[in-house]
Design a protein around this motif. Structure first.
Motif, PDB file in Angstrom:
ATOM      1  N   GLY A   1       0.816  -1.159  -0.141  1.00 20.51           N
ATOM      2  CA  GLY A   1      -0.140   0.113   0.057  1.00 20.51           C
ATOM      3  C   GLY A   1       0.861   1.283   0.125  1.00 20.51           C
ATOM      4  N   LEU A   2       0.079   2.363   0.200  1.00 18.38           N
ATOM      5  CA  LEU A   2       0.798   3.701   0.141  1.00 18.38           C
ATOM      6  C   LEU A   2       1.723   3.766   1.333  1.00 18.38           C
ATOM      7  CD1 LEU A   2      -2.011   5.983  -1.330  1.00 18.38           C
ATOM      8  CD2 LEU A   2       0.010   4.712  -2.539  1.00 18.38           C
ATOM      9  N   ASP A   3       1.189   3.162   2.468  1.00 21.18           N
ATOM     10  CA  ASP A   3       2.079   3.528   3.682  1.00 21.18           C
ATOM     11  C   ASP A   3       3.245   2.278   3.838  1.00 21.18           C
ATOM     12  OD1 ASP A   3       0.382   1.429   3.876  1.00 21.18           O
ATOM     13  OD2 ASP A   3      -0.667   1.837   5.697  1.00 21.18           O
ATOM     14  N   GLY A   4       3.475   1.791   2.840  1.00 15.14           N
ATOM     15  CA  GLY A   4       4.685   0.604   2.911  1.00 15.14           C
ATOM     16  C   GLY A   4       4.168  -0.829   3.610  1.00 15.14           C
TER      17      GLY A   4
ATOM     18  N   MET B   1     -10.298  -3.546   1.915  1.00 19.03           N
ATOM     19  CA  MET B   1      -9.578  -2.706   2.453  1.00 19.03           C
ATOM     20  C   MET B   1      -8.322  -2.532   1.825  1.00 19.03           C
ATOM     21  SD  MET B   1      -9.868  -5.008   6.103  1.00 19.03           S
ATOM     22  CE  MET B   1      -8.662  -4.123   6.819  1.00 19.03           C
ATOM     23  N   ALA B   2      -7.799  -3.523   0.684  1.00 21.07           N
ATOM     24  CA  ALA B   2      -6.662  -3.220  -0.075  1.00 21.07           C
ATOM     25  C   ALA B   2      -6.883  -2.123  -0.684  1.00 21.07           C
ATOM     26  CB  ALA B   2      -6.726  -4.724  -0.918  1.00 21.07           C
ATOM     27  N   LEU B   3      -8.089  -1.945  -1.507  1.00 28.35           N
ATOM     28  CA  LEU B   3      -8.255  -0.481  -2.358  1.00 28.35           C
ATOM     29  C   LEU B   3      -8.322   0.524  -1.380  1.00 28.35           C
ATOM     30  CD1 LEU B   3     -11.029  -1.409  -4.848  1.00 28.35           C
ATOM     31  CD2 LEU B   3      -8.518  -2.045  -4.839  1.00 28.35           C
ATOM     32  N   ARG B   4      -8.698   0.675  -0.264  1.00 28.06           N
ATOM     33  CA  ARG B   4      -8.561   1.890   0.470  1.00 28.06           C
ATOM     34  C   ARG B   4      -7.121   1.881   0.834  1.00 28.06           C
ATOM     35  NH1 ARG B   4     -14.162   2.296   4.235  1.00 28.06           N
ATOM     36  NH2 ARG B   4     -15.459   2.198   2.476  1.00 28.06           N
ATOM     37  N   ARG B   5      -6.482   0.899   1.303  1.00 33.72           N
ATOM     38  CA  ARG B   5      -5.096   1.307   1.449  1.00 33.72           C
ATOM     39  C   ARG B   5      -4.261   1.744   0.343  1.00 33.72           C
ATOM     40  NH1 ARG B   5      -2.436  -3.155   5.175  1.00 33.72           N
ATOM     41  NH2 ARG B   5      -4.157  -2.633   6.551  1.00 33.72           N
ATOM     42  N   LEU B   6      -4.591   1.374  -0.877  1.00 32.41           N
ATOM     43  CA  LEU B   6      -3.834   2.196  -1.958  1.00 32.41           C
ATOM     44  C   LEU B   6      -4.546   3.395  -2.375  1.00 32.41           C
ATOM     45  CD1 LEU B   6      -4.230  -1.098  -4.383  1.00 32.41           C
ATOM     46  CD2 LEU B   6      -2.097   0.214  -3.411  1.00 32.41           C
ATOM     47  N   GLY B   7      -5.485   3.861  -1.579  1.00 31.17           N
ATOM     48  CA  GLY B   7      -6.273   4.921  -1.913  1.00 31.17           C
ATOM     49  C   GLY B   7      -7.081   4.982  -3.083  1.00 31.17           C
ATOM     50  N   TRP B   8      -7.764   4.118  -3.347  1.00 29.67           N
ATOM     51  CA  TRP B   8      -8.514   4.214  -4.499  1.00 29.67           C
ATOM     52  C   TRP B   8      -9.997   4.081  -4.032  1.00 29.67           C
ATOM     53  CZ3 TRP B   8      -6.493  -0.394  -7.754  1.00 29.67           C
ATOM     54  CH2 TRP B   8      -5.145  -0.134  -8.209  1.00 29.67           C
TER      55      TRP B   8
END
Length: 584
Positions: free
Chosen positions: A65-68, A77-84
């Motif tokens: 994800g964007l936070d590493g 949850m994966a898409l939200r961690r990518l910011g999508w």
């Protein structure tokens, strides 16, 4: 103790608004569920279209994800961690749980695209050096391609993707750079995946052995403007008999199909663990052309496989003939429908013949869909019936494992006409999945073995070099076909499918130490064929009571040679019969 997950198709016929007590009819319930599914579909389609590019697919494939941190298994949850993120249209009020469901469905579509993307990239990288004819490709070229592909890819997938890439190259003059160049964003189904929601959107409880209650928030308008346009609805659900009382109900999926609200309800049943190795008694089944399933039972004894010599046959001649007639009718209707469409394309709407042809074309389309549905239902019924029969045979024989031929190596090629149509119309994939599901309930393992050479070589010789010769069957001495075969080396004469079933059992029991379990699907397979001769177990028959009484009468009551049943009478009405019997 593991759990077996299955899906029960249920139907919600009515609902009750929890706050006001209003009874919602089936037509109104269908409308409100369609509104909710439409909102989720629009959000999902918009999100997939925005991320349908190589950069975003690379970001999803890297798994970070964007936070590493690593991306979680849950799609939303994966898409939200990518910011999508995704937002509804202006003026439409949608709660966060509906957004979760839309993101979950989008994540599943994008992750499935990653698998197709890997296939396209591998085939496109090696397609430039391959000859156009697949039969001229060497084993080294196929092995190099297999190393680039993920596990479990069938030859059918490779062939279909190769045709797709070749068509793109012929049209554009170059190979596709990515999956996004080869395909448009996938179509999204109108459904609401409630697995990503929580108690703020739905609750599910079991009210009896065959009933459950689903409580879900549904919109009261097609475009809800605020939270007042949403209300809790209670949907009573009748569970099918396939859901046992001890099963755990999971979060369902709502959709509208043919004017009904369909509730796809997953449930989990506790089952025992079936080991992959250590089996002594096994059943093997061969896919046949005339006979759908032919099985044999084998026992591993001292490094050898012993078979009892009794073939197990599932004959589906009647239903196969009916399916063949339905397929012929389907092709006839499709040809007539295409002919009418070509005629309609030549006419203008002002032509008086246009309306008549359009009505006839619509009637043919409806009839074609009905025939297709009938074929699907018969195929499903045939698959589960054959699977139930196979598992029952294995359980009755005391087998702990069932061996099947690897479907990836079974393709309807090399034959002509009717035989090719019958092979392509079989439901082997559905049968294999049904056998895995039903065998898990009996704690029976299901393993696939290599199919190459099972019907070609003799099971008694065991070396894989003595080829069987086709000869007339005992009941058809004037015909020479594929049903019966004999071995010139050992003199074995038996049904060809039964010989293949014995070789499948031998390969499974002798090579069970090489069993591998797929990491994601859990399917077990043996990649290396281990050959061995199969011996037939001798069965000692216990003499019946009448035979023991006759033996005692001959030896005890009469001296040797004076038994009246062995001495022919000198005269009488049956003297000629006795004399004839003694002179044979």
């Amino acid at each position: 103790m593991s759990k077996l997950t299955a899906t029960a198709p249920c139907t919600a016929h009515a609902a009750v608004v929890e706050q006001s007590g209003e009874i919602v009819s089936q037509a109104l319930l269908v409308q409100r569920v369609a509104w909710l599914a439409g909102l989720a579909r629009d959000l999902t389609a918009r999100l997939v279209a925005e991320r349908w590019n190589p950069a975003d697919l690379d970001a999803l494939a890297c798994g970070v994800g964007l936070d590493g941190r690593a991306l979680p298994s849950k799609g939303w949850m994966a898409l939200r961690r990518l910011g999508w993120a995704v937002a509804p249209a202006a003026g439409v009020h949608v709660c966060d749980r509906v957004l979760r469901c839309a993101q979950e469905q989008a994540a599943r579509a994008l992750r499935l695209a990653l698998h197709r993307r890997t296939l396209v990239a591998a085939i496109a990288a090696i397609a430039a050096t391959w000859p156009a004819d697949a039969r001229k490709r060497t084993g080294a070229e196929w092995q190099a391609l297999r190393k680039m592909l993920p596990d479990g890819v069938s030859p059918a997938e490779i062939r279909n993707r190769t045709r797709q890439i070749r068509a793109y190259r012929d049209e554009h003059g170059a190979l596709p750079a990515d999956l996004t160049d080869l395909e448009e964003p996938p179509n999204i189904a109108a459904q609401i995946v409630l697995a990503a929601a929580d108690r703020q959107l739905l609750t599910l409880e079991r009210t009896g052995e065959d009933s459950a209650r689903l409580r879900v928030r549904l919109p009261l308008a097609e475009s809800p403007a605020s939270g007042r346009d949403w209300a809790w609805h209670v949907l009573p659900i009748t569970l099918p008999p396939t859901v046992p009382p001890q099963a755990k109900l999971c979060t369902p999926t709502l959709r509208v199909s043919k004017g009904r609200v369909r509730v796809d309800l997953p449930f989990q049943t506790p089952i025992g663990f079936a080991p992959a190795t250590g089996h002594v008694v096994a059943c093997g089944f061969d896919w046949g052309l005339n006979t759908l399933l032919t099985g044999a039972t084998g026992r591993l004894t001292g490094g050898r496989v012993l078979c009892d010599g009794r073939p197990l046959t599932y004959d589906a001649t009647g239903i196969s003939a009916k399916l063949h007639r339905l397929r012929t009718e389907r092709e006839h209707l499709a040809a007539k429908h295409e002919h009418l469409e070509r005629l309609l394309a030549r006419l203008t709407p002002a032509d008086p013949r246009h309306a008549k042809l359009a009505a006839a074309c619509e009637v043919l389309g409806v009839e074609h869909e009905r025939v297709c549905a009938r074929i699907r239902h018969l195929n499903k019924a045939l698959a589960w019936s054959a699977a139930r029969w196979a598992v029952d045979q294995a359980a009755a024989a005391g087998a702990t494992v069932v061996y099947l031929e690897d479907l990836a190596t079974l393709e309807a090629r090399g034959r002509r006409g009717r035989a090719n149509a019958r092979l392509s119309g079989q439901v082997r994939g559905q049968i294999a999945e049904a056998i895995r599901h039903l065998a898990a309930k009996h704690t029976i393992a299901v393993v696939t073995v290599p199919a190459r050479g099972t019907s070609k070589y003799c099971p008694r010789c065991g070396t894989g070099t003595s080829a069987l010769q086709h000869c007339p069957a005992p009941d058809r001495l004037t015909e020479k076909g594929w049903a019966w075969a004999s071995c010139p080396a050992c003199g074995l004469s038996c049904d060809r499918d039964w010989a293949a079933a014995e070789r499948i059992v031998s390969r499974g029991l002798l090579g069970q130490q090489a069993t591998r379990t797929h990491r994601t699907t859990g399917e077990r397979t043996i990649g290396t064929a281990v050959e061995g001769n199969i011996a037939r177990a001798r069965r000692t028959r216990k003499p019946t009571r009448a035979a023991r009484r006759a033996r005692r009468t001959r030896t005890d009551l009469h001296p040797r040679g004076t038994d009246p049943r062995t001495v022919p009478p000198r005269n009488g009405p049956h003297a000629h019969r006795a004399t004839r019997s003694t002179t044979r």
